[in-house]
Design an enzyme around this catalytic site. Structure first.
Site, PDB file in Angstrom:
ATOM      1  CE  LYS A 186      -9.570  34.617  37.231  1.00 30.49           C
ATOM      2  NZ  LYS A 186      -8.987  33.280  36.871  1.00 30.49           N
ATOM      3  CB  SER A 187      -6.527  41.209  33.331  1.00 29.75           C
ATOM      4  OG  SER A 187      -6.512  41.687  34.646  1.00 29.75           O
ATOM      5  CG  HIS A 197      -0.628  37.011  37.211  1.00 31.00           C
ATOM      6  ND1 HIS A 197      -1.380  37.331  36.112  1.00 31.00           N
ATOM      7  CD2 HIS A 197      -1.152  35.850  37.687  1.00 31.00           C
ATOM      8  CE1 HIS A 197      -2.306  36.384  35.928  1.00 31.00           C
ATOM      9  NE2 HIS A 197      -2.184  35.480  36.859  1.00 31.00           N
ATOM     10  NE  ARG A 206     -12.809  40.817  32.657  1.00 29.62           N
ATOM     11  CZ  ARG A 206     -13.231  39.596  32.978  1.00 29.62           C
ATOM     12  NH1 ARG A 206     -12.403  38.749  33.575  1.00 29.62           N
ATOM     13  NH2 ARG A 206     -14.459  39.205  32.706  1.00 29.62           N
ATOM     14  CB  SER A 213     -12.990  37.326  37.121  1.00 31.70           C
ATOM     15  OG  SER A 213     -12.407  36.187  36.574  1.00 31.70           O
ATOM     16  CE1 TYR A 242     -11.998  38.813  29.446  1.00 32.51           C
ATOM     17  CE2 TYR A 242     -13.826  40.364  29.271  1.00 32.51           C
ATOM     18  CZ  TYR A 242     -13.359  39.078  29.403  1.00 32.51           C
ATOM     19  OH  TYR A 242     -14.253  38.028  29.512  1.00 32.51           O
ATOM     20  CB  ALA A 258     -13.195  28.054  20.180  1.00 35.29           C
ATOM     21  CG  MET A 259     -10.155  29.929  24.077  1.00 34.86           C
ATOM     22  SD  MET A 259      -9.589  31.509  24.722  1.00 34.86           S
ATOM     23  CE  MET A 259      -8.982  31.076  26.344  1.00 34.86           C
TER      24      MET A 259
HETATM   25  S1  PPS Z   1      -5.722  33.965  35.465  1.00 31.45           S
HETATM   26  O1  PPS Z   1      -6.137  32.931  36.459  1.00 31.45           O
HETATM   27  O2  PPS Z   1      -5.262  35.184  36.127  1.00 31.45           O
HETATM   28  O3  PPS Z   1      -4.746  33.460  34.500  1.00 31.45           O
HETATM   29  O4  PPS Z   1      -7.086  34.311  34.713  1.00 31.45           O
HETATM   30  P1  PPS Z   1      -7.203  35.116  33.344  1.00 31.45           P
HETATM   31  O5  PPS Z   1      -6.954  34.194  32.212  1.00 31.45           O
HETATM   32  O6  PPS Z   1      -6.401  36.372  33.416  1.00 31.45           O
HETATM   33  O7  PPS Z   1      -8.715  35.571  33.360  1.00 31.45           O
HETATM   34  C1  PPS Z   1      -9.783  34.659  33.345  1.00 31.45           C
HETATM   35  C2  PPS Z   1     -10.986  35.436  32.858  1.00 31.45           C
HETATM   36  O8  PPS Z   1     -10.882  35.627  31.433  1.00 31.45           O
HETATM   37  C3  PPS Z   1     -12.036  35.081  30.812  1.00 31.45           C
HETATM   38  N1  PPS Z   1     -11.744  34.591  29.470  1.00 31.45           N
HETATM   39  C4  PPS Z   1     -12.443  34.946  28.384  1.00 31.45           C
HETATM   40  N2  PPS Z   1     -13.461  35.813  28.235  1.00 31.45           N
HETATM   41  C5  PPS Z   1     -13.988  35.941  26.986  1.00 31.45           C
HETATM   42  N3  PPS Z   1     -13.555  35.278  25.910  1.00 31.45           N
HETATM   43  C6  PPS Z   1     -12.520  34.412  26.008  1.00 31.45           C
HETATM   44  N4  PPS Z   1     -12.110  33.755  24.914  1.00 31.45           N
HETATM   45  C7  PPS Z   1     -11.920  34.217  27.287  1.00 31.45           C
HETATM   46  N5  PPS Z   1     -10.897  33.467  27.763  1.00 31.45           N
HETATM   47  C8  PPS Z   1     -10.809  33.714  29.082  1.00 31.45           C
HETATM   48  C9  PPS Z   1     -12.443  33.951  31.782  1.00 31.45           C
HETATM   49  O9  PPS Z   1     -13.740  33.491  31.520  1.00 31.45           O
HETATM   50  C10 PPS Z   1     -12.285  34.676  33.112  1.00 31.45           C
HETATM   51  O10 PPS Z   1     -13.275  35.673  33.329  1.00 31.45           O
HETATM   52  P2  PPS Z   1     -14.668  35.430  34.075  1.00 31.45           P
HETATM   53  O11 PPS Z   1     -15.270  36.797  34.214  1.00 31.45           O
HETATM   54  O12 PPS Z   1     -14.356  34.809  35.396  1.00 31.45           O
HETATM   55  O13 PPS Z   1     -15.475  34.537  33.173  1.00 31.45           O
END
Ligand code: PPS
Length: 299
Positions: free
Chosen positions: A44-45, A99, A121, A129, A184, A222-223
């Site tokens: 979640k980072s 991870h 993060r 998250s 992050y 976009a994502m």
């Molecule tokens: S995992 O399951 O561990 O692979 O998750 P991970 O990708 O590390 O983390 C998911 C969080 O990253 C946020 N995220 C983003 N935030 C801002 N901009 C972009 N482009 C972006 N892409 C992924 C995602 O929303 C998750 O955070 P939270 O706080 O839950 O929204």
């Protein structure tokens, strides 16, 4: 029903995609190539964000690869059986994701020229998250309450272990030329600047238009639109999309809407104790306004 976690070297891993055999293979037998780039994170980072950014950098800013191939095939999770197969099939230079804490990272990495981008993060946002993710991702134990999850997180009793151990373990390698630490918080603050820093680290020359394309195609919006990275293609028995959204909020500071004052003070006490020696260097520890350009300078 409580999830039956896999245990490997004192750390628990979610069942399904993980097994002791695969984790042991990743640690002891995985052959790292000199031109591999590893995307390493505590959960979640910003893992999936970094996969998108690095895939686009490798493609010179052309979004076709990101838009047509699943992220797990572009940057395989080599610690799982499926991911390992995909990793073996990938031509060099490979992107690889995990991870893993430093103590069980592939041994051959330490005598290689391979590179690591470690994204980290604000742990309070990680916790929030992770809490929401655990409710929708079925191999994870459904948290009984936010407070119970906070207790588990602070004691390290969560899949992939303690955030504090993960970060302090990897930070021991800070200063090595094949490792880059990115937060992050910095990605949110100055994505263009961080893409430039990543290009420099990876030895990729991208012009302004290509960097702009990387930035535009890795925005949260976009994502969310891109099925190749928004997790909507994951099987229902792995992720229940009705219980939440993987790309949930994508902001810094969401912890403020979840923590009580008492929880925040409790978190701070544990943080101070566990991060001794590393305090004051992370962007989320800097005081001052969110857009202060001094934030993160020591990191
Ligand atoms: S995992 O399951 O561990 O692979 O998750 P991970 O990708 O590390 O983390 C998911 C969080 O990253 C946020 N995220 C983003 N935030 C801002 N901009 C972009 N482009 C972006 N892409 C992924 C995602 O929303 C998750 O955070 P939270 O706080 O839950 O929204």
């Amino acid at each position: 029903m409580a999830a039956q976690y896999i245990q490997y070297k004192g750390i628990k891993f979610p069942p399904g995609y993980n097994s002791v055999e695969n984790l042991s293979f990743a640690e002891n037998d995985f052959e790292v190539r000199d031109d591999d780039t590893f995307i390493v994170t505590y959960p979640k980072s910003g893992t999936v964000w970094m996969i998108e950014i690095l895939s686009l950098i490798l493609s010179g800013g052309n979004p076709v690869w990101n838009q047509s191939v699943l992220n797990s095939s572009r940057a395989p999770w080599f610690t799982t059986q499926l991911g390992l197969k995909a990793a073996h099939k990938l031509p060099s230079p490979r992107l690889l994701t995990c991870h893993l804490p430093i103590q069980i990272f592939p041994r051959t990495f330490f005598s290689s020229k391979a590179q690591v981008v470690y994204t980290l993060r604000d742990p309070r946002d990680v916790l929030v998250s992770y809490y929401h993710f655990s409710k929708m991702c079925l191999p994870f134990e459904n948290p009984k309450s936010f407070h119970c999850f906070l207790e588990s997180f602070l004691s390290g009793d969560v899949p992939f272990g303690s955030w504090f151990d993960h970060v302090t373990g990897w930070m021991k390698l800070k200063g090595k030329s094949n490792l880059l630490f990115i937060s992050y918080d910095e990605l949110k603050q100055d994505l263009y600047g961080i893409v430039e820093r990543l290009c420099h680290f990876l030895g990729k020359n991208l012009d302004e238009a290509a960097i702009t394309s990387v930035v535009e195609n890795t925005s949260f919006e976009a994502m969310r639109r891109n099925d190749m990275c928004n997790s909507t293609m994951l099987p229902k028995e792995f992720m229940d999309q009705e219980k939440g959204t993987f790309l949930r909020k994508g902001v810094c500071g969401d912890w403020k809407t979840h923590f009580t004052v008492a929880q925040s003070e409790y978190f701070d006490r544990v943080y101070q104790e566990k991060m001794l020696g590393l305090k004051g260097i992370f962007p989320w520890e800097q005081t001052g306004p969110e857009n202060n350009s001094e934030r993160g300078v020591n990191f």
